[in-house]
Design a protein around this motif. Structure first.
Motif, mmCIF file in Angstrom:
data_model
loop_
_atom_site.group_PDB
_atom_site.id
_atom_site.type_symbol
_atom_site.label_atom_id
_atom_site.label_comp_id
_atom_site.label_asym_id
_atom_site.label_seq_id
_atom_site.Cartn_x
_atom_site.Cartn_y
_atom_site.Cartn_z
ATOM 1 N N TYR A 20 36.698 1.348 0.644
ATOM 2 C CA TYR A 20 36.842 2.534 1.475
ATOM 3 C C TYR A 20 38.133 3.258 1.080
ATOM 4 N N GLU A 21 37.956 4.476 0.587
ATOM 5 C CA GLU A 21 39.110 5.256 0.105
ATOM 6 C C GLU A 21 39.929 4.454 -0.917
ATOM 7 N N ASP A 22 39.214 3.720 -1.768
ATOM 8 C CA ASP A 22 39.854 2.927 -2.834
ATOM 9 C C ASP A 22 40.917 1.974 -2.297
ATOM 10 N N GLY A 23 40.659 1.396 -1.142
ATOM 11 C CA GLY A 23 41.579 0.416 -0.573
ATOM 12 C C GLY A 23 42.561 0.991 0.423
ATOM 13 N N TYR A 24 42.695 2.311 0.453
ATOM 14 C CA TYR A 24 43.665 2.922 1.360
ATOM 15 C C TYR A 24 43.294 2.690 2.817
ATOM 16 N N ALA A 25 41.995 2.627 3.115
ATOM 17 C CA ALA A 25 41.566 2.409 4.504
ATOM 18 C C ALA A 25 42.084 1.064 5.016
ATOM 19 N N GLU A 26 42.038 0.037 4.171
ATOM 20 C CA GLU A 26 42.571 -1.264 4.588
ATOM 21 C C GLU A 26 44.087 -1.190 4.781
ATOM 22 N N GLU A 27 44.774 -0.498 3.890
ATOM 23 C CA GLU A 27 46.224 -0.361 4.027
ATOM 24 C C GLU A 27 46.575 0.347 5.337
ATOM 25 N N LEU A 28 45.847 1.420 5.619
ATOM 26 C CA LEU A 28 46.107 2.182 6.847
ATOM 27 C C LEU A 28 45.836 1.331 8.085
ATOM 28 N N LEU A 29 44.742 0.576 8.041
ATOM 29 C CA LEU A 29 44.427 -0.284 9.173
ATOM 30 C C LEU A 29 45.501 -1.348 9.361
ATOM 31 N N GLY A 30 45.984 -1.924 8.255
ATOM 32 C CA GLY A 30 47.041 -2.935 8.342
ATOM 33 C C GLY A 30 48.289 -2.400 9.015
ATOM 34 N N LYS A 31 48.633 -1.156 8.691
ATOM 35 C CA LYS A 31 49.824 -0.557 9.315
ATOM 36 C C LYS A 31 49.582 -0.285 10.795
ATOM 37 N N ALA A 32 48.380 0.143 11.126
ATOM 38 C CA ALA A 32 48.068 0.512 12.509
ATOM 39 C C ALA A 32 48.087 -0.676 13.457
ATOM 40 N N ILE A 33 47.739 -1.863 12.949
ATOM 41 C CA ILE A 33 47.630 -3.026 13.843
ATOM 42 C C ILE A 33 48.876 -3.907 13.833
ATOM 43 N N LYS A 34 49.930 -3.467 13.168
ATOM 44 C CA LYS A 34 51.158 -4.269 13.154
ATOM 45 C C LYS A 34 51.637 -4.509 14.577
ATOM 46 N N GLY A 35 51.914 -5.760 14.866
ATOM 47 C CA GLY A 35 52.391 -6.126 16.191
ATOM 48 C C GLY A 35 51.289 -6.406 17.192
ATOM 49 N N MET A 36 50.028 -6.233 16.792
ATOM 50 C CA MET A 36 48.925 -6.524 17.722
ATOM 51 C C MET A 36 47.737 -7.163 16.999
ATOM 52 N N ARG A 37 48.035 -7.951 15.967
ATOM 53 C CA ARG A 37 46.961 -8.568 15.178
ATOM 54 C C ARG A 37 46.036 -9.408 16.032
ATOM 55 N N GLU A 38 46.569 -10.138 16.984
ATOM 56 C CA GLU A 38 45.737 -11.037 17.795
ATOM 57 C C GLU A 38 44.856 -10.290 18.796
ATOM 58 N N LYS A 39 45.106 -8.997 18.968
ATOM 59 C CA LYS A 39 44.314 -8.217 19.925
ATOM 60 C C LYS A 39 43.062 -7.605 19.302
#
Length: 348
Positions: A20-39
């Motif tokens: 998805y978007e050549d991997g950028y979607a995963e990078e963006l998601l990783g940044k968005a969930i920082k501090g709330m991975r368990e949620k």
């Protein structure tokens, strides 16, 4: 902002993929969930080009790095690959589950037969889901895949609920949806989402970058359709596939999803310069071997030359795979949608 707001609204199932978007979607998601991975519950996928054992192992490492996590909740094979045995791909997924890098394994765009073969490679409860297209126009999974998943406790993750935002309704169909929406104080989109998730074991994926639409999508989970509502919608949207000669279908330079690569000629499809996986040629081999693909989606053409009866709006790769396998004189299964509603980009 949109991702975090979605999580706050209870939309904690977050679906992405390595391509998805050549991997950028995963990078963006990783940044968005920082501090709330368990949620949150992260679902990702690997491309069919990586379906061999070494490819799966390499793909997971790339996804983990981009997501900034040490495990993925649900890891899925995005498409079957005719060149790689399903058992090999499932062996890799099983190994990742055992290693703790993946909590659950799933498949995407598998037929019932392919799903059965995949399940045989796992211990009970390890392969938990199949992701597939499902919407009011294309209800084909109701005849085989959905009953199988219900009987075998496999979750169906429905995508393309709105046919990339371009479901084509006839006047009667739209009137019915609007009346049901008015009855519940909601929108047509909310009614469609509610209808999809009213059928266990189906959960729905929605996609938007608009906060207002995000909040409406979240609220759809609380819209409870009555059995009478469901029966009315079922009866209204009961299209059956028809057989159409490929030569009577216009393959123009647009699609329901304008972000998808579009091949408008057979030569382009065979060359597959964009590297689409599975390629039209690979899918053609599956068709030749008796594997039936889901119908393509058509609308009545507005071409005035007299050469065509329909325009292709969804299923471009499937269309070319069929032509490669059978030529233009063998009728292709298709769903014919309601009156065409042209996107703004098409009217200009």
């Amino acid at each position: 902002e949109v991702l975090r707001r979605g999580v706050a609204l209870g939309m904690t199932f977050l679906d992405t993929g390595e391509d998805y978007e050549d991997g950028y979607a995963e990078e963006l998601l990783g940044k968005a969930i920082k501090g709330m991975r368990e949620k949150v519950f992260i679902s990702s996928k690997f491309q069919p080009a990586h379906n061999a054992f070494p490819g799966v192992m390499a793909a997971i490492e790339g996804s983990l790095k981009r997501l900034g996590t040490d495990y993925i909740d649900l890891y899925q094979v995005q498409w079957p690959n005719a060149a790689v045995p399903v058992t090999e791909t499932m062996s890799a997924l099983s190994a990742l589950v055992k290693a703790g890098k993946v909590r659950f394994a799933g498949v995407s765009n598998f037929t019932p037969d392919q799903l059965r073969e995949a399940q045989a490679a796992f211990q009970p409860g390890e392969l938990v889901s199949v992701q597939t297209e499902y919407n009011l126009l294309d209800r084909s999974i109701e005849s085989d895949l959905l009953p199988y998943c219900r009987e075998n406790r496999v979750t169906v993750i429905a995508y393309n609920l709105l046919s990339q935002g371009h479901l084509y309704f006839g006047e009667k169909e739209r009137d019915i949806l609007e009346k049901v929406a008015e009855k519940h104080g909601g929108t047509v989109t909310q009614v469609i989402i509610a209808w999809v998730i009213s059928r266990p074991p189906v959960i729905a994926l929605t996609n938007t970058m608009d906060l207002r639409h995000l909040e409406q999508n979240a609220a759809a989970a609380d819209l409870r359709l009555s059995q009478a509502d469901i029966n009315l919608i079922d009866a209204t949207f009961n299209r059956q596939p028809v057989l159409v000669l490929p030569e009577r279908i216009r393959v123009a330079g647009y699609d329901a999803d304008v972000s998808h690569t579009i091949y408008t000629t057979l030569e382009e499809a065979i060359a597959n310069a964009a590297g689409i996986q599975p390629s039209p040629t690979a899918l053609a081999e599956e068709i030749k071997n008796g594997q039936m693909l889901r119908p393509v989606e058509l609308v009545r053409t507005r071409d005035t030359s007299g050469r065509y009866d329909y325009d292709l709006i969804h299923g471009r790769v499937r269309y070319w795979a069929w032509v490669i396998a059978h030529g233009r004189q063998a009728p292709i299964p298709a769903f014919v949608a309601g009156e065409r509603q042209y996107a703004k980009s098409e009217r200009q």
